[in-house]
Write an enzyme that holds these catalytic residues in place. Structure first.
Site, short mmCIF file in Angstrom:
data_model
loop_
_atom_site.label_atom_id
_atom_site.label_comp_id
_atom_site.label_asym_id
_atom_site.label_seq_id
_atom_site.Cartn_x
_atom_site.Cartn_y
_atom_site.Cartn_z
N HIS A 1 0.86 -1.19 0.00
CA HIS A 1 0.00 0.00 0.00
C HIS A 1 0.89 1.23 0.00
CE1 HIS A 1 1.06 0.23 4.21
NE2 HIS A 1 0.56 -0.96 4.43
N HIS B 1 4.06 1.33 2.24
CA HIS B 1 5.26 0.67 1.72
C HIS B 1 5.92 1.52 0.64
CE1 HIS B 1 2.71 -2.91 2.96
NE2 HIS B 1 3.83 -3.18 3.59
N ASP C 1 5.57 0.59 12.92
CA ASP C 1 5.98 -0.53 13.77
C ASP C 1 7.14 -0.03 14.62
OD1 ASP C 1 4.29 -2.80 12.56
OD2 ASP C 1 5.18 -1.82 10.83
P1 AMP Z 1 4.88 -5.14 6.50
O1 AMP Z 1 4.73 -5.51 5.07
O2 AMP Z 1 3.60 -4.90 7.22
O3 AMP Z 1 5.84 -6.03 7.26
O4 AMP Z 1 5.58 -3.72 6.49
C1 AMP Z 1 6.80 -3.52 5.81
C2 AMP Z 1 7.35 -2.18 6.20
O5 AMP Z 1 6.43 -1.16 5.85
C3 AMP Z 1 7.60 -2.05 7.71
O6 AMP Z 1 8.84 -1.38 7.90
C4 AMP Z 1 6.44 -1.23 8.16
O7 AMP Z 1 6.73 -0.46 9.32
C5 AMP Z 1 6.23 -0.32 6.96
N1 AMP Z 1 4.87 0.22 6.96
C6 AMP Z 1 3.70 -0.48 7.03
N2 AMP Z 1 2.65 0.36 7.06
C7 AMP Z 1 3.16 1.62 7.01
C8 AMP Z 1 2.57 2.93 7.01
N3 AMP Z 1 1.25 3.12 7.08
N4 AMP Z 1 3.41 3.99 6.95
C9 AMP Z 1 4.76 3.81 6.88
N5 AMP Z 1 5.36 2.62 6.88
C10 AMP Z 1 4.57 1.54 6.94
#
Ligand code: AMP
Length: 279
Positions: free
Chosen positions: A34, A37, A150
């Site tokens: 999204h 990312h 996170d």
């Molecule tokens: P995930 O795919 O959920 O493991 O997230 C991958 C990376 O994207 C991690 O470093 C998350 O902290 C970051 N991330 C996820 N959602 C957001 C968001 N809304 N804003 C900024 N970074 C994000």
């Protein structure tokens, strides 16, 4: 855009960047991308010649198998988004490649992994540091971008990188939100319409806390709990206010930046949000 499905293929592609003297930025993800990312991708692109994104739904960071099985996936769409954003390489490794048979090596930040959110999800951060250390070894980037959403994860990765002396700069990227304020998350699609509307209370509670004139740990906590508890669909799983870098407990008037870390459940979906409050 090079799509690599084995570690050796990924290493070979990175080697061609290195031979050309180019720097490499890494964005680790679990896919179902999204705008949050994509902000990490933009941050990496602004700082490095080449951007590598990994898509890997890491089994060792999920406590229960049903959460892992229900984690949303859409590789085709992910690849289209990454291509459009000008990403140079995507690494989509197999579980057996990341965790070879007979695997027994873990990486753990012993204190930071076992506090706060780590108490609610035992073993979660050990899984995160173990996979991120491996991804760092596969790609060997100059820098890597992680979301502030996170927050505990970001601080843990900074600590691991320092402790193990990985020559990698860790970049924290601010939370990207939906127009109405909900932090973007791959999990948001699992909310039903009522819970999606109710989930706004999370960012509203952080706004209310930030607007307080008399900011103590206690007044911040009270404001957030009161605001979220006014929404019957919400169940607070974690409300922690800690020193922003060490994650240590604090109380009373703020003397250094404090991180508010929130995890709130709506109909079985756990949502995270966070804010750093200046003293
Ligand atoms: P995930 O795919 O959920 O493991 O997230 C991958 C990376 O994207 C991690 O470093 C998350 O902290 C970051 N991330 C996820 N959602 C957001 C968001 N809304 N804003 C900024 N970074 C994000």
């Amino acid at each position: 855009m090079q799509v690599c499905r084995t570690i050796s293929d990924g290493r070979n592609t990175v080697a061609t960047f290195r031979q050309a003297g180019e720097s490499v930025g890494l964005v680790p993800t679990m896919g179902f991308l999204h705008a949050g990312h994509m902000e990490l991708v933009a941050a990496a692109k602004a700082r490095a010649d080449r951007v590598v994104v990994t898509i890997f739904v890491n089994p060792t960071q999920f406590g229960d198998a049903s959460d892992l099985d229900s984690y949303p996936r859409d590789e085709k769409r992910d690849l289209q988004m990454l291509e459009a954003a000008g990403v140079d390489m995507v690494l989509i490794p197999e579980v057996i490649d990341v965790y070879p048979e007979g695997d027994e090596t873990i990486v753990e930040t012993t204190r930071m992994a076992n506090m706060l959110h780590g108490l609610v999800r035992p073993g979660h951060f050990r899984g995160v540091t173990t996979v991120v250390a491996r991804l760092f070894n596969f790609v060997q980037p100059d820098l890597a971008c992680f979301g502030e959403k996170d927050y505990q994860q970001l601080q843990i990765i900074k600590r691991m990188t320092r402790d193990l002396a990985f020559p990698i700069e860790i970049i924290g990227v601010p939370i990207v939100r939906e127009a109405d304020g909900l932090a973007m998350s791959s999990r948001n699609v699992r909310l039903n319409a009522e819970d999606r509307a109710a989930a706004l209370i999370i960012s509203q509670s952080l706004n209310a806390a930030e607007a307080l004139t008399d900011k103590t740990v206690e007044s911040l906590r009270e404001t957030i709990a009161h605001t979220i508890n006014s929404e019957p669909r919400a169940t607070i799983h974690g409300l922690d206010i800690v020193q922003a870098e060490t994650l240590n407990d604090i109380s009373g008037v703020l003397t250094s930046p404090a991180a508010i870390m929130l995890s709130v459940e709506f109909g079985g979906v756990l949502l995270l949000d966070q804010r750093v409050i200046q003293p």
